[in-house]
Motif scaffolding. Structure first.
Motif, mmCIF file in Angstrom:
data_model
loop_
_atom_site.group_PDB
_atom_site.id
_atom_site.type_symbol
_atom_site.label_atom_id
_atom_site.label_comp_id
_atom_site.label_asym_id
_atom_site.label_seq_id
_atom_site.Cartn_x
_atom_site.Cartn_y
_atom_site.Cartn_z
ATOM 1 N N LEU A 16 0.835 -1.212 0.000
ATOM 2 C CA LEU A 16 0.000 0.000 0.000
ATOM 3 C C LEU A 16 0.863 1.253 0.000
ATOM 4 O O LEU A 16 0.563 2.223 -0.710
ATOM 5 N N GLN A 17 1.931 1.257 0.782
ATOM 6 C CA GLN A 17 2.839 2.410 0.805
ATOM 7 C C GLN A 17 3.454 2.636 -0.571
ATOM 8 O O GLN A 17 3.557 3.770 -1.035
ATOM 9 N N GLU A 18 3.825 1.556 -1.261
ATOM 10 C CA GLU A 18 4.372 1.676 -2.606
ATOM 11 C C GLU A 18 3.321 2.193 -3.576
ATOM 12 O O GLU A 18 3.634 3.011 -4.452
ATOM 13 N N ASN A 28 1.713 -3.800 -8.006
ATOM 14 C CA ASN A 28 1.622 -5.259 -7.949
ATOM 15 C C ASN A 28 2.723 -5.803 -7.048
ATOM 16 O O ASN A 28 3.816 -5.247 -6.979
ATOM 17 N N PHE A 29 2.400 -6.912 -6.392
ATOM 18 C CA PHE A 29 3.398 -7.683 -5.669
ATOM 19 C C PHE A 29 3.313 -9.099 -6.202
ATOM 20 O O PHE A 29 2.295 -9.781 -6.018
ATOM 21 N N LEU A 43 -0.576 -9.843 -5.907
ATOM 22 C CA LEU A 43 -1.465 -8.863 -5.303
ATOM 23 C C LEU A 43 -1.495 -7.663 -6.227
ATOM 24 O O LEU A 43 -0.459 -7.232 -6.727
ATOM 25 N N ASN A 44 -2.673 -7.134 -6.458
ATOM 26 C CA ASN A 44 -2.836 -5.866 -7.166
ATOM 27 C C ASN A 44 -3.412 -4.917 -6.124
ATOM 28 O O ASN A 44 -4.576 -5.036 -5.746
ATOM 29 N N VAL A 45 -2.582 -4.017 -5.624
ATOM 30 C CA VAL A 45 -2.962 -3.086 -4.572
ATOM 31 C C VAL A 45 -3.255 -1.754 -5.239
ATOM 32 O O VAL A 45 -2.394 -1.176 -5.895
ATOM 33 N N MET A 46 -4.501 -1.307 -5.074
ATOM 34 C CA MET A 46 -4.989 -0.148 -5.838
ATOM 35 C C MET A 46 -5.597 0.895 -4.909
ATOM 36 O O MET A 46 -6.223 0.551 -3.909
ATOM 37 N N TYR A 124 -6.232 -10.232 -5.082
ATOM 38 C CA TYR A 124 -5.341 -11.330 -5.411
ATOM 39 C C TYR A 124 -5.746 -11.802 -6.800
ATOM 40 O O TYR A 124 -6.906 -12.137 -7.030
ATOM 41 N N GLU A 125 -4.801 -11.792 -7.728
ATOM 42 C CA GLU A 125 -5.088 -12.176 -9.115
ATOM 43 C C GLU A 125 -4.261 -13.385 -9.512
ATOM 44 O O GLU A 125 -3.118 -13.544 -9.075
#
Length: 173
Positions: A16-18, A28-29, A43-46, A124-125
């Motif tokens: 989330l910080q990124e 993405n992670f 992970l796709n953090v949006m 999560y994808e």
């Protein structure tokens, strides 16, 4: 332990910080070790306001699965002309709107996008690898690219269309 990646709140906070530092408002992670690996798991953090140009995965055909871990998104499916044909609220309820579940699995070739409705969303994808930038996805010609000056106006209009569809309960079962 080698070979194990724990999915924790600390990991969410880091990504989330990124995402907050990204001009794209997302990050993405990857859990997969390389772009050649199959399948791709990430992970796709949006953040609210991120623009994901509608696209499809047809050549090569790739199905996709999305599971909302935190937050709320509208998952939108379009026809070839850009008309919204189905829209579902996934994740947490938003105000009076009730969620239709936590995720979706789509077949190759469907035009789609996500719109973040909460302040942040963690998805999560899973989709087949390998990732080749030249052919991973086909972007819709009826939607501006992320870098296009029209993207902001398109996003605002898309969010309004989605809000109306969700409010009216315009979804297919």
């Amino acid at each position: 332990m080698q070979g194990v990646q724990w999915i924790t709140d600390d990991l969410f906070d880091k990504v989330l910080q990124e995402a907050r530092s990204s001009s794209r408002k997302r990050k993405n992670f990857n859990f997969h070790g390389s772009m050649e690996e199959n399948p791709h798991r990430f992970l796709n953090v949006m953040l609210k306001g991120t623009y994901i140009q509608p696209h499809r995965h047809l050549h090569p055909p790739k199905p996709e699965s999305f599971l909302i871990i935190r937050g709320s998104v509208a998952f939108a499916i379009f026809d070839a002309d850009g008309e919204l044909v189905e829209c579902r609220l996934l994740g947490d309820d938003v105000g009076a709107l009730r969620s239709h579940g936590l995720g979706v699995d789509i077949e190759p070739g469907l035009w789609h996008t996500l719109v973040v409705l909460s302040d942040e969303a963690i998805c999560y994808e899973v989709k087949p690898g390998p990732y080749q930038p030249a052919d991973d996805k086909e972007f819709a010609s009826w939607a501006p690219s992320e870098r296009d000056a029209e993207a902001v106006a398109f996003q605002v209009e898309l969010e309004a269309r989605i809000a109306m569809a969700l409010a009216r309960g315009q979804v297919r079962d």
